[in-house]
Design a protein around this motif. Structure first.
Motif, mmCIF file in Angstrom:
data_model
loop_
_atom_site.group_PDB
_atom_site.id
_atom_site.type_symbol
_atom_site.label_atom_id
_atom_site.label_comp_id
_atom_site.label_asym_id
_atom_site.label_seq_id
_atom_site.Cartn_x
_atom_site.Cartn_y
_atom_site.Cartn_z
ATOM 1 N N PHE A 89 0.805 -1.214 0.000
ATOM 2 C CA PHE A 89 0.000 0.000 0.000
ATOM 3 C C PHE A 89 0.842 1.269 0.000
ATOM 4 N N ARG A 90 2.018 1.242 0.636
ATOM 5 C CA ARG A 90 2.842 2.459 0.723
ATOM 6 C C ARG A 90 3.211 2.985 -0.655
ATOM 7 N N PHE A 91 3.555 2.096 -1.544
ATOM 8 C CA PHE A 91 3.976 2.504 -2.878
ATOM 9 C C PHE A 91 2.801 3.078 -3.683
ATOM 10 N N SER A 92 1.683 2.364 -3.686
ATOM 11 C CA SER A 92 0.528 2.841 -4.448
ATOM 12 C C SER A 92 -0.007 4.147 -3.878
ATOM 13 N N GLU A 93 0.030 4.304 -2.556
ATOM 14 C CA GLU A 93 -0.457 5.539 -1.947
ATOM 15 C C GLU A 93 0.458 6.711 -2.290
ATOM 16 N N THR A 94 1.772 6.465 -2.335
ATOM 17 C CA THR A 94 2.715 7.523 -2.727
ATOM 18 C C THR A 94 2.480 7.941 -4.172
ATOM 19 N N ALA A 95 2.258 6.958 -5.045
ATOM 20 C CA ALA A 95 1.981 7.277 -6.453
ATOM 21 C C ALA A 95 0.680 8.054 -6.581
ATOM 22 N N ARG A 96 -0.316 7.684 -5.801
ATOM 23 C CA ARG A 96 -1.607 8.372 -5.857
ATOM 24 C C ARG A 96 -1.473 9.808 -5.355
ATOM 25 N N ALA B 287 -1.077 15.642 -6.518
ATOM 26 C CA ALA B 287 -0.277 16.869 -6.492
ATOM 27 C C ALA B 287 -0.165 17.486 -7.882
ATOM 28 N N LEU B 288 -0.287 16.651 -8.906
ATOM 29 C CA LEU B 288 -0.250 17.149 -10.285
ATOM 30 C C LEU B 288 -1.599 17.696 -10.730
ATOM 31 N N GLY B 289 -2.607 17.587 -9.860
ATOM 32 C CA GLY B 289 -3.929 18.091 -10.196
ATOM 33 C C GLY B 289 -4.828 17.078 -10.864
ATOM 34 N N ASN B 290 -4.404 15.832 -10.901
ATOM 35 C CA ASN B 290 -5.238 14.787 -11.505
ATOM 36 C C ASN B 290 -6.332 14.371 -10.529
ATOM 37 N N ILE B 291 -7.564 14.288 -11.031
ATOM 38 C CA ILE B 291 -8.694 13.832 -10.224
ATOM 39 C C ILE B 291 -8.967 12.388 -10.599
ATOM 40 N N GLU B 292 -8.674 11.494 -9.683
ATOM 41 C CA GLU B 292 -8.813 10.076 -9.973
ATOM 42 C C GLU B 292 -9.884 9.463 -9.089
ATOM 43 N N GLU B 293 -10.804 8.753 -9.707
ATOM 44 C CA GLU B 293 -11.807 8.039 -8.925
ATOM 45 C C GLU B 293 -11.176 6.804 -8.301
ATOM 46 N N GLU B 294 -11.663 6.424 -7.151
ATOM 47 C CA GLU B 294 -11.164 5.245 -6.462
ATOM 48 C C GLU B 294 -11.725 4.004 -7.149
ATOM 49 N N VAL B 295 -10.847 3.203 -7.714
ATOM 50 C CA VAL B 295 -11.269 1.988 -8.410
ATOM 51 C C VAL B 295 -11.309 0.843 -7.408
#
Length: 755
Positions: free
Chosen positions: A459-466, A471-479
């Motif tokens: 989870f640490r890696f995926s959470e850091t990527a998310r 921070a880049l302003g991307n709005i991503e829905e939780e899949v």
């Protein structure tokens, strides 16, 4: 016109019930049973009753010349007739062959008591009845649900099996236009989501399989769901993999492995392409000669560092405002991998420096298209002379193992200036004496490998990527995790899922020059699948090791695509597509709740019949619309009725629709007409039909259409009105609807004004 003959060959299949999974809203049970005893409403909520039924064979033969040679003035009428034949073949015969109760030819209407119909009735009770709504209801899309996006969904290609650059440019433009509408997508169940839920039910069934390939597929899926084991393993699996690669300078233990050897290993075993991308595809310059040969295509990579294009300097560069969060995310990754704090800044700094140099050499697709840099053909020998830092023959043979390549083989390049500059940059870093111990190129490759394996990290890696993405302003829905796991499973075990889907949907094939379903010749049997996956080792736990197996399957698929010159069908497709010998209707179109053989015919025609017609019209819209002024008048007619019916709502609307919206109104109205005509044709051949919730025939047809338009296949920007308003328009025709909608248009028009 062509004539159609149908040959029926029913078969038997047995399936057990899967276990149900609760959802936040009423969801379709994943599989459908053909023969079920009636259940109480309490049982309907607690057990999973749906199981697909028996397979059949439909053979359709063309006996005359294609309609495409007809004069232009008849084009639209002929296409409508063709669509009616397509719907009649794909819905009517599928329905009757699979319906175990089709022996009843009485004209009276009896209730459908199958488990599938009980679930459909529960779902229908939750939808709005368009017949009971006043005209003002249609002012907003689906009543109060607001505007939704439809979007044609496409699966992302596997590495090395991507769309060609022109297609990716068009797809990127589509995605950018729909970006602002993403937040509304979770309020509806798109066709793709319905298919994924159906596959979920297949994979989560408790039924064991005698096929080792099927069991491996299910084990892979379940290991992906097992996040507890993933968290317990932490970074150790990746650290062991680094040691297999000779270590890395970040930990102070690096064997100084050869650059090209490591690069070839990453491409062959781990589907990682740090410095350039590889595709397999045709050369569009050979389209006129009808050649089917596929080539290795080489493109610039998807760099991890965010870049931007400066139109003034005609150069790319790393985004300055993103450097700080990018630096922080890279430092976090190294910390998770046990890097000493004193070493992190050095290695992150050189990684960003190398990434920035490569970014300057990259350029956007639109620019390369304008400069004629796409599909530049050259031999591997010529490529080696222009970009000597890469062992091109060795790396390409590694990526396409076990195929044999020669220096005289041709490849297609999509950014030769980048490839040349990339070679110079690599050569410079290889010979930097002050950096000889830092292993910058090796660290760059390892961090790209980490990005490839991110789905299998804790989870640490995926959470850091998310967090970096946010921070880049991307709005991503939780899949949801289950959905991601199905997508990962499909990317490696697509042929197994196609086999399972063909068994549960029980449709083998429709031969024709168009239409046709996926052919049984395209779907492997269990013995072939077991042999194909005999060397794959999958455990029910340990997703990291399973994911490495998945990467190996990707490599084999890419090599197969180059060797056989044939491409497997996308089993996650939910819309028909044009193929070389006609129209391909994917099996994913015929899953619950859109279709089931025990549904009343009215439901199947109102839902999947309408979708089939609409999708075909979308494929040929430019040709149809340009050949018939009458078709433009239909859109104007429907819009005029809509303005008159909803004028009391007080909203100001344009009296003249833009062309795109006018086309969509005509398209949906015509698709609904074609589906209804096909349904009436089926009744003329067999008047027997069943009912759901006391609804039958035309009223159930329209209720099913309204439900699928609003809940499953909503329209966004191009449709200016609620698609359910087409029901009052069509019911205004005398004698068509036994029950008149509350929003009645009969007093507002005479027969001459019918659309």
């Amino acid at each position: 016109m062509s004539q159609t003959s149908i040959e029926l060959q029913p078969q038997q299949s047995d399936h057990s019930e899967p276990r149900p999974e609760p959802e936040s809203r009423l969801q379709p049970p994943p599989q459908l049973q053909l023969t079920e005893q009636p259940q109480s409403s309490h049982q309907l909520q607690e057990q999973n009753p749906l199981q697909p039924g028996e397979p059949q064979l439909l053979n359709t033969e063309r006996q005359e010349k294609s309609a495409w040679v007809t004069p232009q003035r008849l084009f639209g009428l002929l296409l409508v007739l063709f669509i009616g034949i397509a719907i009649l073949g794909l819905v009517y015969y599928l329905h009757h062959i699979l319906h175990t109760g089709s022996g009843n030819i009485a004209a009276n209407v009896t209730p459908c008591v199958s488990a599938a119909c009980q679930w459909a009735a529960a779902r229908l009770s939750m939808s709005t009845d368009p017949f009971a709504q006043p005209c003002d209801y249609f002012v907003s899309i689906c009543g109060s649900k607001g505007l939704k996006s439809k979007g044609r969904q496409r699966s992302h290609g596997i590495p090395g099996h991507s769309q060609n650059p022109i297609e990716r440019l068009a797809e990127t433009d589509k995605q950018n236009k729909s970006e602002h509408r993403r937040l509304g997508e979770d309020t509806t169940l798109s066709r793709k989501t319905l298919l994924l839920q159906y596959l979920r039910g297949i994979l989560e069934t408790n039924q064991s399989s005698s096929s080792s390939a099927v069991q491996k597929t299910k084990d892979f899926y379940h290991s992906c769901l097992d996040t507890r084991s993933l968290e317990a393993a932490g970074a150790e699996p990746f650290l062991r993999l680094i040691q297999k690669l000779g270590g890395w300078a970040v930990s102070g233990q690096w064997n100084r492995t050869d650059f090209n050897y490591t690069l070839g290993l990453l491409m062959r075993e781990y589907e990682t392409f740090p410095f350039f991308n590889l595709y397999v595809g045709k050369d569009p310059n050979e389209a006129a000669s009808n050649r089917t040969k596929r080539y290795i295509q080489i493109d610039q990579p998807d760099l991890l560092i965010p870049i931007e294009w400066n139109s003034n300097t005609q150069k790319s560069r790393a985004k300055t405002e993103t450097l700080r969060p990018f630096l922080a995310s890279c430092q976090s990754y190294l910390a998770f991998l046990g890097s000493p704090p004193s070493m992190r800044m050095l290695h992150v700094g050189t990684f960003i420096s190398l990434s920035s140099e490569l970014a300057v050499a990259a350029s956007p697709l639109q620019y390369r298209l304008s400069k004629g840099q796409l599909y530049q053909r050259m031999t591997i020998r010529d490529l080696q002379s222009q970009a000597p830092a890469i062992d091109w023959l060795g790396c390409l043979e590694a990526a396409f193992h076990p195929l044999s390549l020669t220096e005289d083989d041709h490849v297609l390049l999509h950014n030769l200036p980048y490839i040349i500059q990339m070679s110079r940059i690599i050569n410079k870093w290889l010979h930097k004496s002050e950096m000889s111990n830092s292993g910058t190129l090796h660290t760059f490759m390892v961090l790209n490998l980490l990005h490839t394996l991110m789905p299998a990290m804790d989870f640490r890696f995926s959470e850091t990527a998310r967090n970096f993405s946010l921070a880049l302003g991307n709005i991503e829905e939780e899949v949801p995790r289950w959905k991601r796991c199905i997508l990962e499973t499909e990317r490696g075990f697509d042929s197994v899922l196609a086999h399972l889907l063909s068994e549960t949907t029980s449709r083998r094939e429709v031969y024709s020059s168009p239409p046709r379903l996926l052919s049984s010749k395209e779907i492997s049997n269990e013995d072939d699948l077991d042999l194909l996956f005999s060397e794959v080792t999958v455990s029910s736990s340990g997703f990291f090791s399973n994911y490495l197996q998945l990467l190996s399957l990707w490599q084999k698929r890419r090599s197969k695509l180059l060797a056989t010159q044939t491409e497997d069908a996308d089993i996650l497709s939910v819309a028909p597509s044009l193929v070389s010998n006609g129209l391909l209707f994917p099996m994913g179109m015929f899953v619950p709740p859109l279709f089931h053989p025990t549904y009343p015919k009215a439901m199947n025609y109102g839902a999947v019949g309408f979708l089939v017609a609409k999708d075909i019209f979308h494929l040929f819209l430019p040709e149809i619309y340009s050949h018939s002024p009458t078709m433009r008048a239909v859109g104007e007619c429907v819009w005029t009725h809509y303005l008159k019916a909803t004028e009391k709502a007080g909203q100001v609307r344009a009296t003249i629709l833009p062309t795109a919206r006018q086309e969509e109104v005509w398209l949906q109205y015509s698709a609904l007409q074609v589906a209804l005509q096909a349904y009436h044709q089926s009744l003329s051949q067999n008047p027997a039909d069943t009912s759901v919730s006391g609804l039958h025939h035309t009223q159930l047809f329209f209720r099913s259409f309204s439900q699928v338009s609003c809940d499953t296949d909503p329209d966004g920007e191009s449709m200016p009105l609620d698609a359910s308003f087409l029901i009052p328009v069509m019911c205004s025709q005398t004698g068509l609807c036994s029950t008149s909608p509350q929003c009645s248009l009969k007093t507002q028009q005479d027969k001459s004004q019918a659309c």
